[in-house]
Design a protein around this motif. Sequence first.
Motif, PDB file in Angstrom:
ATOM      1  N   PHE A 277       0.831  -1.205   0.000  1.00 40.61           N
ATOM      2  CA  PHE A 277       0.000   0.000   0.000  1.00 40.61           C
ATOM      3  C   PHE A 277       0.861   1.248   0.000  1.00 40.61           C
ATOM      4  O   PHE A 277       2.024   1.230   0.409  1.00 40.61           O
ATOM      5  CB  PHE A 277      -0.966   0.009   1.193  1.00 40.61           C
ATOM      6  N   ARG A 278       0.256   2.328  -0.491  1.00 41.86           N
ATOM      7  CA  ARG A 278       0.914   3.638  -0.510  1.00 41.86           C
ATOM      8  C   ARG A 278       0.828   4.227   0.893  1.00 41.86           C
ATOM      9  O   ARG A 278      -0.265   4.487   1.389  1.00 41.86           O
ATOM     10  CB  ARG A 278       0.236   4.582  -1.511  1.00 41.86           C
ATOM     11  N   THR A 279       1.968   4.429   1.521  1.00 40.59           N
ATOM     12  CA  THR A 279       1.985   5.001   2.867  1.00 40.59           C
ATOM     13  C   THR A 279       1.714   6.500   2.833  1.00 40.59           C
ATOM     14  O   THR A 279       1.357   7.086   3.855  1.00 40.59           O
ATOM     15  CB  THR A 279       3.334   4.743   3.557  1.00 40.59           C
ATOM     16  N   ASP A 280       1.892   7.110   1.651  1.00 42.72           N
ATOM     17  CA  ASP A 280       1.656   8.549   1.512  1.00 42.72           C
ATOM     18  C   ASP A 280       0.227   8.863   1.048  1.00 42.72           C
ATOM     19  O   ASP A 280      -0.102  10.011   0.786  1.00 42.72           O
ATOM     20  CB  ASP A 280       2.676   9.178   0.565  1.00 42.72           C
TER      21      ASP A 280
ATOM     22  N   LYS B  80      10.406   5.214   7.728  1.00 45.87           N
ATOM     23  CA  LYS B  80      11.158   4.130   7.080  1.00 45.87           C
ATOM     24  C   LYS B  80      10.595   3.788   5.698  1.00 45.87           C
ATOM     25  O   LYS B  80      11.315   3.386   4.803  1.00 45.87           O
ATOM     26  CB  LYS B  80      11.135   2.898   7.978  1.00 45.87           C
ATOM     27  N   TYR B  81       9.280   3.932   5.559  1.00 48.03           N
ATOM     28  CA  TYR B  81       8.597   3.618   4.297  1.00 48.03           C
ATOM     29  C   TYR B  81       7.766   4.833   3.867  1.00 48.03           C
ATOM     30  O   TYR B  81       6.545   4.832   4.022  1.00 48.03           O
ATOM     31  CB  TYR B  81       7.686   2.396   4.469  1.00 48.03           C
ATOM     32  N   PRO B  82       8.400   5.873   3.341  1.00 51.73           N
ATOM     33  CA  PRO B  82       7.679   7.114   3.049  1.00 51.73           C
ATOM     34  C   PRO B  82       6.705   7.034   1.870  1.00 51.73           C
ATOM     35  O   PRO B  82       5.824   7.882   1.761  1.00 51.73           O
ATOM     36  CB  PRO B  82       8.798   8.118   2.758  1.00 51.73           C
ATOM     37  N   GLN B  83       6.845   6.012   1.013  1.00 49.98           N
ATOM     38  CA  GLN B  83       5.961   5.928  -0.150  1.00 49.98           C
ATOM     39  C   GLN B  83       5.147   4.647  -0.205  1.00 49.98           C
ATOM     40  O   GLN B  83       3.955   4.688  -0.465  1.00 49.98           O
ATOM     41  CB  GLN B  83       6.763   6.083  -1.448  1.00 49.98           C
ATOM     42  N   GLU B  84       5.795   3.516  -0.012  1.00 43.79           N
ATOM     43  CA  GLU B  84       5.084   2.245  -0.135  1.00 43.79           C
ATOM     44  C   GLU B  84       5.644   1.236   0.857  1.00 43.79           C
ATOM     45  O   GLU B  84       6.826   1.267   1.189  1.00 43.79           O
ATOM     46  CB  GLU B  84       5.189   1.689  -1.565  1.00 43.79           C
ATOM     47  N   MET B  85       4.762   0.345   1.288  1.00 39.26           N
ATOM     48  CA  MET B  85       5.133  -0.679   2.258  1.00 39.26           C
ATOM     49  C   MET B  85       4.353  -1.947   1.949  1.00 39.26           C
ATOM     50  O   MET B  85       3.236  -1.880   1.440  1.00 39.26           O
ATOM     51  CB  MET B  85       4.784  -0.171   3.667  1.00 39.26           C
ATOM     52  N   THR B  86       4.946  -3.083   2.269  1.00 42.90           N
ATOM     53  CA  THR B  86       4.254  -4.364   2.142  1.00 42.90           C
ATOM     54  C   THR B  86       4.196  -5.015   3.513  1.00 42.90           C
ATOM     55  O   THR B  86       5.202  -5.092   4.214  1.00 42.90           O
ATOM     56  CB  THR B  86       4.980  -5.296   1.152  1.00 42.90           C
TER      57      THR B  86
ATOM     58  N   ILE C  13      -4.262   0.624  -1.392  1.00 36.25           N
ATOM     59  CA  ILE C  13      -3.651  -0.684  -1.631  1.00 36.25           C
ATOM     60  C   ILE C  13      -3.262  -0.813  -3.103  1.00 36.25           C
ATOM     61  O   ILE C  13      -4.070  -0.596  -3.997  1.00 36.25           O
ATOM     62  CB  ILE C  13      -4.592  -1.815  -1.183  1.00 36.25           C
ATOM     63  N   THR C  14      -1.992  -1.180  -3.316  1.00 37.93           N
ATOM     64  CA  THR C  14      -1.455  -1.315  -4.673  1.00 37.93           C
ATOM     65  C   THR C  14      -1.290  -2.775  -5.086  1.00 37.93           C
ATOM     66  O   THR C  14      -1.140  -3.059  -6.273  1.00 37.93           O
ATOM     67  CB  THR C  14      -0.094  -0.614  -4.802  1.00 37.93           C
ATOM     68  N   GLY C  15      -1.277  -3.667  -4.116  1.00 37.95           N
ATOM     69  CA  GLY C  15      -1.106  -5.069  -4.452  1.00 37.95           C
ATOM     70  C   GLY C  15      -1.608  -5.986  -3.365  1.00 37.95           C
ATOM     71  O   GLY C  15      -1.586  -5.643  -2.179  1.00 37.95           O
ATOM     72  N   PHE C  16      -2.066  -7.146  -3.785  1.00 38.20           N
ATOM     73  CA  PHE C  16      -2.564  -8.183  -2.875  1.00 38.20           C
ATOM     74  C   PHE C  16      -2.118  -9.513  -3.442  1.00 38.20           C
ATOM     75  O   PHE C  16      -2.301  -9.779  -4.637  1.00 38.20           O
ATOM     76  CB  PHE C  16      -4.089  -8.130  -2.798  1.00 38.20           C
ATOM     77  N   ALA C  17      -1.513 -10.344  -2.603  1.00 37.60           N
ATOM     78  CA  ALA C  17      -1.074 -11.653  -3.076  1.00 37.60           C
ATOM     79  C   ALA C  17      -1.317 -12.702  -2.013  1.00 37.60           C
ATOM     80  O   ALA C  17      -1.224 -12.426  -0.811  1.00 37.60           O
ATOM     81  CB  ALA C  17       0.416 -11.615  -3.433  1.00 37.60           C
ATOM     82  N   ASP C  18      -1.650 -13.898  -2.470  1.00 40.40           N
ATOM     83  CA  ASP C  18      -1.718 -15.083  -1.628  1.00 40.40           C
ATOM     84  C   ASP C  18      -0.782 -16.096  -2.281  1.00 40.40           C
ATOM     85  O   ASP C  18      -1.167 -16.821  -3.206  1.00 40.40           O
ATOM     86  CB  ASP C  18      -3.150 -15.623  -1.558  1.00 40.40           C
ATOM     87  N   PRO C  19       0.487 -16.112  -1.846  1.00 39.55           N
ATOM     88  CA  PRO C  19       1.480 -16.982  -2.490  1.00 39.55           C
ATOM     89  C   PRO C  19       1.140 -18.469  -2.435  1.00 39.55           C
ATOM     90  O   PRO C  19       1.578 -19.222  -3.297  1.00 39.55           O
ATOM     91  CB  PRO C  19       2.768 -16.702  -1.702  1.00 39.55           C
ATOM     92  N   HIS C  20       0.353 -18.875  -1.458  1.00 35.26           N
ATOM     93  CA  HIS C  20       0.014 -20.298  -1.340  1.00 35.26           C
ATOM     94  C   HIS C  20      -0.679 -20.807  -2.606  1.00 35.26           C
ATOM     95  O   HIS C  20      -0.483 -21.963  -2.996  1.00 35.26           O
ATOM     96  CB  HIS C  20      -0.866 -20.539  -0.112  1.00 35.26           C
ATOM     97  N   VAL C  21      -1.489 -19.969  -3.222  1.00 39.34           N
ATOM     98  CA  VAL C  21      -2.204 -20.377  -4.433  1.00 39.34           C
ATOM     99  C   VAL C  21      -1.744 -19.588  -5.659  1.00 39.34           C
ATOM    100  O   VAL C  21      -2.399 -19.578  -6.691  1.00 39.34           O
ATOM    101  CB  VAL C  21      -3.735 -20.242  -4.250  1.00 39.34           C
ATOM    102  N   ARG C  22      -0.624 -18.899  -5.509  1.00 39.11           N
ATOM    103  CA  ARG C  22      -0.036 -18.122  -6.610  1.00 39.11           C
ATOM    104  C   ARG C  22      -1.010 -17.090  -7.178  1.00 39.11           C
ATOM    105  O   ARG C  22      -1.103 -16.904  -8.389  1.00 39.11           O
ATOM    106  CB  ARG C  22       0.479 -19.039  -7.709  1.00 39.11           C
ATOM    107  N   LEU C  23      -1.732 -16.422  -6.278  1.00 38.58           N
ATOM    108  CA  LEU C  23      -2.640 -15.349  -6.684  1.00 38.58           C
ATOM    109  C   LEU C  23      -1.948 -14.021  -6.442  1.00 38.58           C
ATOM    110  O   LEU C  23      -1.428 -13.776  -5.351  1.00 38.58           O
ATOM    111  CB  LEU C  23      -3.940 -15.395  -5.865  1.00 38.58           C
TER     112      LEU C  23
END
Length: 139
Positions: free
Chosen positions: A49-52, A65-71, A110-120
């Motif tokens: 997500f965009r922290t700004d 520490k994360y002025p623009q984006e963080m996961t 929010i810029t991204g969403f992933a569930d690596p368990h199912v490769r989404l």
Amino acid sequence: MKDDEPPPPESQLPYDTWTEQAMRHVMVRALQHVAESGLPGEHHFYISFRTDHPGVVMPPGLKAKYPQEMTIVLQHQFWNLAVDEEAALLTVGLTFGGVPSMLRIPLAAITGFADPHVRLGLRFRTDLPPAAAEAEPEP
């Protein structure tokens, strides 16, 4: 596409907006399910997500520490996960460097969403105004 082919006509229907809206709904449904029932099996989420972005609330040290984006990762240790669709907000408790913290993230940040368990993996635009997600084409 060949060089001599004309470009496709510009759509008079907002397919890009509708697609974005549908993908965000998938994320919201997954988060709501986990908020109500917990993470099933080996599922876990990465949320960028965009922290700004206006409305993001997070500890000042993280913001520095994360002025623009963080996961963030929702896997083993998080609490009070809530999704308020009406307010378009995600809230969650996480620990950073041993310090418990609550994050408040507008869904539009929010810029991204992933569930690596199912490769989404889903990527989102943050340049659309909130009203654009609900906009219908004019007749």
